[in-house]
Design a protein around this motif. Sequence first.
Motif, PDB file in Angstrom:
ATOM      1  N   ARG A  10       0.757  -1.032   0.083  1.00 50.08           N
ATOM      2  CA  ARG A  10       0.002   0.111  -0.079  1.00 50.08           C
ATOM      3  C   ARG A  10       0.926   1.350   0.119  1.00 50.08           C
ATOM      4  N   ILE A  11       2.043   1.205  -0.083  1.00 51.24           N
ATOM      5  CA  ILE A  11       3.103   2.406   0.095  1.00 51.24           C
ATOM      6  C   ILE A  11       2.936   3.438  -1.026  1.00 51.24           C
ATOM      7  N   TRP A  12       2.580   2.924  -2.313  1.00 49.84           N
ATOM      8  CA  TRP A  12       2.110   3.892  -3.445  1.00 49.84           C
ATOM      9  C   TRP A  12       0.952   4.558  -3.070  1.00 49.84           C
ATOM     10  N   LEU A  13      -0.051   4.132  -2.145  1.00 50.04           N
ATOM     11  CA  LEU A  13      -1.109   4.949  -2.013  1.00 50.04           C
ATOM     12  C   LEU A  13      -0.973   6.450  -1.387  1.00 50.04           C
ATOM     13  N   ARG A  14       0.191   6.431  -0.905  1.00 48.01           N
ATOM     14  CA  ARG A  14       0.508   7.917  -0.259  1.00 48.01           C
ATOM     15  C   ARG A  14       0.459   8.905  -0.958  1.00 48.01           C
ATOM     16  N   LYS A  15       0.899   8.531  -2.221  1.00 47.09           N
ATOM     17  CA  LYS A  15       1.076   9.666  -3.149  1.00 47.09           C
ATOM     18  C   LYS A  15      -0.286   9.939  -3.966  1.00 47.09           C
ATOM     19  N   ILE A  16      -1.336   8.998  -3.837  1.00 47.03           N
ATOM     20  CA  ILE A  16      -2.483   9.192  -4.520  1.00 47.03           C
ATOM     21  C   ILE A  16      -3.369  10.408  -3.828  1.00 47.03           C
ATOM     22  N   ARG A  17      -3.588  11.569  -4.114  1.00 46.71           N
ATOM     23  CA  ARG A  17      -3.980  12.374  -3.186  1.00 46.71           C
ATOM     24  C   ARG A  17      -5.566  13.045  -3.912  1.00 46.71           C
ATOM     25  N   PRO A  18      -6.546  12.886  -2.753  1.00 50.82           N
ATOM     26  CA  PRO A  18      -7.909  13.238  -3.169  1.00 50.82           C
ATOM     27  C   PRO A  18      -7.919  14.896  -3.578  1.00 50.82           C
ATOM     28  N   TRP A  19      -8.716  15.023  -4.577  1.00 48.34           N
ATOM     29  CA  TRP A  19      -8.969  16.512  -5.102  1.00 48.34           C
ATOM     30  C   TRP A  19     -10.220  16.655  -5.903  1.00 48.34           C
ATOM     31  N   PHE A  20     -10.630  17.844  -5.864  1.00 47.50           N
ATOM     32  CA  PHE A  20     -11.883  18.160  -6.591  1.00 47.50           C
ATOM     33  C   PHE A  20     -11.719  17.667  -7.996  1.00 47.50           C
ATOM     34  N   ALA A  21     -12.965  17.379  -8.639  1.00 51.65           N
ATOM     35  CA  ALA A  21     -13.296  17.080  -9.984  1.00 51.65           C
ATOM     36  C   ALA A  21     -12.296  15.758 -10.111  1.00 51.65           C
ATOM     37  N   GLY A  34       1.662   7.534   5.914  1.00 50.46           N
ATOM     38  CA  GLY A  34       0.600   6.873   6.091  1.00 50.46           C
ATOM     39  C   GLY A  34      -0.109   6.830   4.657  1.00 50.46           C
ATOM     40  N   ASP A  35      -1.071   6.028   4.238  1.00 49.71           N
ATOM     41  CA  ASP A  35      -1.713   5.663   3.024  1.00 49.71           C
ATOM     42  C   ASP A  35      -2.719   6.764   2.556  1.00 49.71           C
ATOM     43  N   GLY A  36      -3.074   7.516   3.550  1.00 49.57           N
ATOM     44  CA  GLY A  36      -4.212   8.503   3.487  1.00 49.57           C
ATOM     45  C   GLY A  36      -5.453   8.021   3.211  1.00 49.57           C
ATOM     46  N   CYS A  37      -5.575   6.799   3.510  1.00 53.14           N
ATOM     47  CA  CYS A  37      -7.402   6.262   3.609  1.00 53.14           C
ATOM     48  C   CYS A  37      -8.023   6.353   4.756  1.00 53.14           C
ATOM     49  N   GLY A  38      -7.379   7.036   5.837  1.00 55.91           N
ATOM     50  CA  GLY A  38      -8.274   7.052   6.961  1.00 55.91           C
ATOM     51  C   GLY A  38      -9.129   8.104   7.287  1.00 55.91           C
ATOM     52  N   ALA A  39      -9.010   8.902   8.151  1.00 58.52           N
ATOM     53  CA  ALA A  39      -9.949  10.079   8.243  1.00 58.52           C
ATOM     54  C   ALA A  39      -9.742  11.106   7.578  1.00 58.52           C
ATOM     55  N   GLU A  40      -8.553  11.325   6.931  1.00 58.89           N
ATOM     56  CA  GLU A  40      -8.302  12.326   5.901  1.00 58.89           C
ATOM     57  C   GLU A  40      -9.056  12.427   4.852  1.00 58.89           C
TER      58      GLU A  40
END
Length: 275
Positions: free
Chosen positions: A195-206, A233-239
């Motif tokens: 899951r380390i690559w998930l850290r670079k995947i950032r949620p954004w509008f559109a 972290g992988d950014g899959c939690g509260a963020e």
Amino acid sequence: MRPFKIFLLATITLCSSTLFASQWEQIKTPVAGQAQSIGGYSNGCIIGAQPLALKGEGYQVIRSVKNRYYGHPELLSYLVQLGKNAKAAGIPPILIGDMGMPAGGRFSSGHASHQTGLDADIWLRFGPMDDATARNPAGLAPIMVNRRTNRVDDKLWTEAHTTLIILAATDAKVDRIFVNPAIKLKLCNDAGNDRIWLRKIRPWFAHDSHFHVRLTCPADATNCENQAPLPAGDGCGAELASWFEPAKPSATPKAKTLQQPPQLCQMILSSQGMN
């Protein structure tokens, strides 16, 4: 602040933004010199940009009529290699959308970033397209997210989409990749132990029909400004969960002041007769 003052400031900002954008868009060929990304992703420019060949192994450039297929040589190298890696993985030709303009700088529409030759959009639709359609594929962008449920449409999403994003994210030159929050959620839910690559995947509008790759500043780019480091972290939690919460009422929006381009970028505009 009184409503008229807010309106006036917003109008001045819009006019200034349009002026800067029109100046950069008038530059039709790259500025000669050793490749150098200058400033930040949303307030910068580039010397020595290069055009990406409109077709290559495993990829095809689309919307070339907009003249937005220029970038730093490291971006070109990255995209060429991504096309080869995607082809080797059995993925049809990837479709590369907006990169940057010949000298970088501000777009008049579509993006606030893409200014330093280090950003590129990759469609969540695969090719190939015939040349005429590829030059201006209006109305063909896929919408991968059901806007009613705010979740990825599983009838459209395939394993090839996931594989392509993983291939895109695992290159060391990539700083981050922007996707719709629903796509980030889909990737988080489907990911295995790696899951380390998930850290670079950032949620954004559109970002529901393409993903946006951003490279880190090249090592020799002394005038290039990176973003702040990614959180752990992988950014899959509260963020990520916070993106799906109802919007909170906001106070009167503040008028944004448009930043002046970095001095080197202003010098480029002057050298091109954009005074």
